[in-house]
Design a protein around this motif. Structure first.
Motif, PDB file in Angstrom:
ATOM      1  N   ASP A  23       0.827  -1.206   0.000  1.00 29.25           N
ATOM      2  CA  ASP A  23       0.000   0.000   0.000  1.00 29.25           C
ATOM      3  C   ASP A  23       0.863   1.258   0.000  1.00 29.25           C
ATOM      4  O   ASP A  23       0.492   2.275  -0.601  1.00 29.25           O
ATOM      5  CB  ASP A  23      -0.929   0.006   1.212  1.00 29.25           C
ATOM      6  N   THR A  49       1.173   3.911  -3.516  1.00 27.83           N
ATOM      7  CA  THR A  49       0.694   5.300  -3.398  1.00 27.83           C
ATOM      8  C   THR A  49       1.808   6.321  -3.544  1.00 27.83           C
ATOM      9  O   THR A  49       1.541   7.523  -3.509  1.00 27.83           O
ATOM     10  CB  THR A  49      -0.015   5.513  -2.041  1.00 27.83           C
ATOM     11  N   LEU A 106      -5.100   3.354   3.375  1.00 24.64           N
ATOM     12  CA  LEU A 106      -5.591   2.246   2.563  1.00 24.64           C
ATOM     13  C   LEU A 106      -5.663   0.952   3.356  1.00 24.64           C
ATOM     14  O   LEU A 106      -6.676   0.240   3.324  1.00 24.64           O
ATOM     15  CB  LEU A 106      -4.705   2.056   1.330  1.00 24.64           C
ATOM     16  N   GLU A 154      -8.842  -1.596   4.965  1.00 19.32           N
ATOM     17  CA  GLU A 154      -8.941  -3.033   4.672  1.00 19.32           C
ATOM     18  C   GLU A 154      -9.168  -3.869   5.930  1.00 19.32           C
ATOM     19  O   GLU A 154      -9.390  -5.080   5.848  1.00 19.32           O
ATOM     20  CB  GLU A 154      -7.646  -3.505   3.981  1.00 19.32           C
TER      21      GLU A 154
END
Length: 439
Positions: free
Chosen positions: A198, A202, A369, A373
Motif C-alpha cells: 500500500d 501510493t 488504505l 482493509e
C-alpha cells in the motif's frame, strides 16, 4: 548479565557535558543484556520517568522500537528523538522521560549494541523477532517487578511498527497464559511498515499531487510499483524487496532525489556508502539504515557512551552488524501484517496509528488504505467519525494534528512532520504520547 544501575544522566555522562551544564533530570537508569537464544544477545537501556509531580511508579512504561530493521533505539531513538539528551548531549525539552519511563531495546539481534555470535543467530522473520522479545520482556518484568502493574505501552517507528504488531500479539498471548506478568496497555504504530505494498502503490499519486512528479515520472513510478505488486501476488517476497529498491531508484531519478523521510527536502546522499554495483539489499540498507548511524552518532555511541556503559563486549561495535540484520530479514521485509493488527483489535488491545504528513516512505495515503482493509467490527463506525484538530503545543492556535478514536482504535495525522515525527515535531509527539497514555 547482571542488571547495571547508575545515577541518571548527569552522573553517567558527566564527562560529556560542557562545563556548567546541568542535567534536567533527577531519576536513574538501568541497562544490560539478555541472552534470548544461543549466540543471540539483546541490549536494553531503561530511563526511569522523571516528573516533578509523580513518582515513576505512577507513570506508564513505554518501550520504543526503531525501524530498519537494524536501526538502533538506544542510539537513534534515544539521542535523536525522545531520550533526555540530544546527540550534542544537550537536554531535550520534549523528552518522553518527563511523562513515562522509557525502555529502548536494540532489536532484532545484531542491532545497535545487541549482537549475534554466529550467522545462524540472526532473525530471519518477525516471528523470531517477537519470540526473542518475549524472552527479553519476561526477564525484564521478572527482575523489575516494580513495573509489573504499571501500564506498559509499545511505541514504534517505521519497520519497528511491523515488529511491534507481531510483538504485541505475542505479548497479549503471553500475558493471558501468565508467562509474562505485565499490564500491557496498548501499541502505537508510527509511520509503520504494516502494509508495504500500500505504501509503494501510493508513492506515485502522492508525489504527483504534491508537484514532485510530472506525467512521465508518474507513469514510470507507477509501472515499477506494479512490478512490485506482481511479485507480491506471486509470493516472491525477496524479489519484491529487490523491486522495491528499484522503485525507489526510479523515484530518486524523477524527483531529483526527494528525501523519502520528508518530501519538503532533498537528500542527494541517500545512497552514499553503498559500493558501486552494490546489490539491491545493500543499496536499501544504506538508504534506510545507514542514515540512522551517521558518523557523529556512531562516534558518540562507540566512544563515550560505550565506555560509560561498561558492559559492551570488546568485540562488539555499535551498529557493526546492522547490515547483516537487514540482509537476513530481506525475504520477510515486504510481507504485510495487517491481519496481525486485526487480531490485536479483535483481542481488545488498544491500537494507535500515527503518521507524518510529509513522510514518503510510509505515506499517509498508504496507511489509510490498509486501515480501510481492516476486518475489525468497529471500522464502519470509526470511518463515520469526523476527526478532531489538535493545537500544536509549540504554537498555540496553530493546528498541529488531527485525530479520531473509536473504542480501542485511534489514528493521529501529524502535520508538518515526516517519517521521524519526534524529530520533526517534538512537542506534538510528546502531547500525543500523553494523550494515548493519559500521563
Amino acid at each position: 548479565m547482571d542488571w547495571q544501575q547508575s545515577p541518571f544522566v548527569l552522573l553517567l555522562l558527566a564527562s560529556l557535558f560542557t562545563k556548567g551544564l546541568a542535567s534536567p533530570l533527577k531519576g536513574s537508569e538501568s541497562w544490560g543484556y539478555v541472552p534470548v537464544r544461543d549466540g543471540a544477545h539483546m541490549f536494553w537501556w531503561l530511563y526511569f520517568a522523571d516528573s516533578p509531580s509523580a513518582h515513576y511508579t505512577e507513570l506508564p512504561l513505554v518501550m520504543w522500537l526503531q525501524g530498519g530493521p537494524g536501526g538502533s533505539g538506544t542510539g537513534f531513538g534515544n539521542f535523536e528523538e525522545i531520550g533526555p539528551l540530544d546527540r550534542d548531549l544537550k537536554p531535550r525539552d520534549t523528552t518522553w522521560v518527563q511523562s513515562a519511563s522509557v525502555l529502548f531495546v536494540d532489536n532484532p539481534v545484531g542491532t545497535g549494541f545487541s549482537f549475534a555470535e554466529t550467522d545462524e543467530a540472526f532473525a530471519k522473520d518477525v516471528s523470531t523477532v517477537s519470540s526473542d522479545m518475549m524472552v527479553l520482556l519476561r526477564s525484564f518484568f521478572t527482575d523489575r517487578d516494580d513495573f509489573q502493574n504499571i501500564p506498559f505501552y509499545i511505541f514504534s517507528e517505521s519497520y519497528g511498527g511491523k515488529m511491534a504488531a507481531a510483538i504485541s500479539l505475542a505479548l497479549t498471548e503471553a500475558v493471558a497464559h501468565g508467562s509474562i506478568k505485565c499490564n500491557f496497555a496498548g501499541v502505537a504504530l508510527g509511520d509503520s511498515w504494516i502494509s508495504p505494498l500500500d505504501s509503494v502503490m501510493t508513492w506515485g499519486p502522492y508525489l504527483y499531487t504534491t508537484s514532485l512528479l510530472d506525467d512521465l515520472g508518474l507513469a514510470e513510478v507507477s509501472a515499477v510499483a506494479q512490478d512490485v505488486q506482481a511479485a507480491m501476488e506471486q509470493g516472491h517476497f525477496l524479489k519484491a524487496t529487490e523491486l522495491w529498491s528499484l522503485a525507489e531508484s526510479v523515484v530518486e531519478k524523477n524527483t531529483n532525489n526527494v528525501n523519502f523521510y520528508n518530501i519538503l527536502t532533498q537528500d542527494p546522499e541517500q545512497s552514499v556508502g553503498a559500493k558501486p554495483g552494490a546489490d539491491a539489499i545493500s543499496l536499501q540498507f544504506h538508504r534506510h539504515v545507514q542514515r540512522l548511524q551517521r558518523r557523529s552518532l556512531s562516534q558518540l555511541m562507540n566512544g563515550e557512551v560505550r565506555r560509560r556503559l561498561k558492559v559492551i563486549p570488546q568485540n562488539v561495535t555499535w551498529g557493526g552488524q546492522a547490515e547483516a540484520v537487514f540482509r537476513n530479514m530481506a525475504a520477510d521485509f515486504m510481507k504485510p501484517v495487517v491481519e496481525t493488527v486485526d487480531q490485536l483489535l479483535s483481542s481488545g488491545v488498544n491500537v494507535t496509528v500515527y503518521n507524518g504528513q510529509l513522510d514518503l516512505i510510509v505515506d499517509t495515503m498508504g496507511q489509510e488504505l490498509w486501515v480501510k482493509e481492516l476486518k475489525w467490527e468497529g471500522l464502519p463506525f470509526f470511518n463515520k467519525l469526523r476527526w478532531t484538530p489538535l493545537d500544536d503545543p509549540a504554537a498555540p492556535g496553530v493546528t498541529g494534528a488531527f485525530y479520531k478514536t473509536y473504542k480501542n482504535f485511534s489514528f493521529y495525522w501529524i502535520l508538518k512532520a515526516g517519517h521521524m515525527i519526534p524529530s520533526d515535531q517534538g512537542a506534538m509527539a510528546l502531547h500525543m504520547l500523553q494523550m494515548i497514555t493519559q500521563s
